[in-house]
Write an enzyme that holds these catalytic residues in place. Structure first.
Site, mmCIF file in Angstrom:
data_model
loop_
_atom_site.group_PDB
_atom_site.id
_atom_site.type_symbol
_atom_site.label_atom_id
_atom_site.label_comp_id
_atom_site.label_asym_id
_atom_site.label_seq_id
_atom_site.Cartn_x
_atom_site.Cartn_y
_atom_site.Cartn_z
ATOM 1 N N THR A 63 0.435 -2.921 -6.044
ATOM 2 C CA THR A 63 1.675 -2.729 -5.713
ATOM 3 C C THR A 63 2.489 -4.116 -5.959
ATOM 4 O O THR A 63 1.838 -4.922 -5.829
ATOM 5 C CB THR A 63 1.467 -2.588 -4.140
ATOM 6 O OG1 THR A 63 1.017 -0.996 -4.013
ATOM 7 C CG2 THR A 63 2.764 -2.363 -3.634
ATOM 8 N N VAL A 101 0.069 9.777 -0.384
ATOM 9 C CA VAL A 101 1.128 8.832 -0.198
ATOM 10 C C VAL A 101 0.645 7.686 0.561
ATOM 11 O O VAL A 101 -0.097 7.828 1.781
ATOM 12 C CB VAL A 101 2.313 9.485 0.538
ATOM 13 C CG1 VAL A 101 3.380 8.417 0.887
ATOM 14 C CG2 VAL A 101 2.952 10.565 -0.311
HETATM 15 N N1 ASP Z 1 -0.958 -0.388 -0.846
HETATM 16 C C1 ASP Z 1 -0.706 0.517 -1.835
HETATM 17 C C2 ASP Z 1 -1.325 2.154 -1.567
HETATM 18 O O1 ASP Z 1 -2.152 2.195 -0.608
HETATM 19 C C3 ASP Z 1 -1.804 0.050 -2.957
HETATM 20 C C4 ASP Z 1 -1.810 -1.373 -3.455
HETATM 21 O O2 ASP Z 1 -1.181 -2.388 -2.685
HETATM 22 O O3 ASP Z 1 -2.015 -1.570 -4.713
HETATM 23 O O4 ASP Z 1 -0.724 2.858 -2.252
#
Ligand code: ASP
Length: 352
Positions: free
Chosen positions: A218, A247
């Site tokens: 992310t 999600v």
């Molecule tokens: N937090 C994000 C999710 O769980 C994944 C990430 O941080 O790469 O969708």
């Protein structure tokens, strides 16, 4: 039992002694000591098992360069007196357009071999927020999240409805093919093989991209502008091999994204399910606002203690109303960067 007296002694009594009606945030002490500039920004590009030697020198330079480009773009807006909202969107869009990070162009694949993107933005001044989830054709989901916030009466829109709204608003749509990248595809194949109990060979030697199975990717930004306004933005492709329709925390206001001028702005990366269950971003801000903790204490309490105790891997970037920045992560590494109140730039990948 200890809690009442302790809180009263720590926060309320000192405030009454000073003749204040509202207890000052604990971070005020730090703010007085530090030479003050009134703007600051922090960004992340994902956390996870990112070790020295995982990346080729060229790849590491590319990651660092892109983080710096995003930071500088956001900061330039703040320097011109622009809003923290504009700054976080500018920074996140640059990361979304890069195949290096798991957001926009570089989004990971679902178990169906599709890309489903989530994003959110929040305005700390008004507590207005906008979020989108499960979009497949929106080039820059953060821009759509902002449109949901500013041009619809809603906070969150998903899937086809969100895309129809994007089209109405003239927001750029792309063919889903746009999100295909070979390294993400290969990561999906490894994840599927692993799931099926087949032997999985890790990519050998330094790579051009951090393998997805070793990180969360992310992207996010938080900023304080000259008008004292905080903003947070987060954008993601989610987690490799997620079920379609899943999600994560990024678009959940309070979990992966939160901003409130009364406390702080937070953007998270990590194993989303843990961040949702612990309402991580809001919890950090609540500890600052009601608990009297400094930003660093609050962020550490949640990321380094609470999440660790549960096995929730990841990290956050956070900024408070004084421009203090905290970027704790409990994973091996986190792509991150900041330009602080003194104008000092920092870009990091590993634990320093
Ligand atoms: N937090 C994000 C999710 O769980 C994944 C990430 O941080 O790469 O969708």
């Amino acid at each position: 039992m200890q809690r009442g007296p302790t809180l009263i002694h720590r926060f309320l009594l000192p405030a009454l002694t000073l003749g204040l009606t509202t207890a000052p945030a604990a971070c005020d002490a730090t703010a007085q000591d530090a030479p003050r500039r009134d703007i600051a920004i922090a960004i992340h590009g994902g956390a996870g098992t990112i070790s020295r030697g995982d990346l080729t020198p060229e790849a590491e330079a590319a990651y660092r360069g892109k983080l710096e480009e995003a930071l500088r773009a956001g900061y330039a807006i703040l320097e011109r007196g622009g809003s923290s909202l504009d700054a976080v969107v500018a920074a996140v869009r640059i990361l979304e357009d890069s195949p290096l990070f798991n957001a926009g162009k570089g989004a990971v694949f679902t178990s169906e071999g599709t890309n489903e993107l989530d994003a959110a933005i929040m305005d700390g001044r008004t507590l207005a927020a906008g979020a989108v989830a499960g979009v497949k054709r929106v080039k820059n989901p953060i821009t759509l999240a902002r449109a949901v916030m500013e041009r619809s009466p809603h906070v969150m829109m998903i899937g086809a409805g969100a895309e129809a709204f994007a089209a109405e608003q003239g927001i750029e749509l792309v063919d889903p093919e746009y999100f295909f990248t070979q390294h993400r595809w290969d990561a999906l194949q490894r994840a599927k093989a692993q799931e099926a109990g087949k032997p999985v060979s890790e990519p050998k030697g330094p790579q051009a991209f951090t393998p997805d199975d070793r990180k969360y990717g992310t992207v996010g930004a938080v900023a304080l502008d000259r008008h004292g306004n905080l903003a947070a933005a987060t954008s993601t492709g989610g987690m490799t091999n997620k079920r379609f329709g899943r999600v994560g925390d990024a678009p959940i206001i309070g979990a992966g994204t939160y901003a409130n001028n009364e406390s702080c702005a937070v953007s998270a990366t990590g194993h989303g399910e843990f961040f949702i269950r612990n309402v991580v971003a809001h919890e950090i801000c609540a500890l600052v606002q009601y608990g009297g903790l400094s930003l660093r204490e609050a962020a550490d309490r949640v990321v380094m203690q609470k999440l660790v105790a549960q096995g929730g891997e990841g990290g956050v970037i956070a900024i408070d109303r004084n421009g203090e920045i905290a970027m704790p992560f409990n994973s091996e590494g986190m792509y991150r960067g900041s330009i602080d109140r003194d104008g000092r730039i920092f870009v990091g990948i590993y634990r320093e």
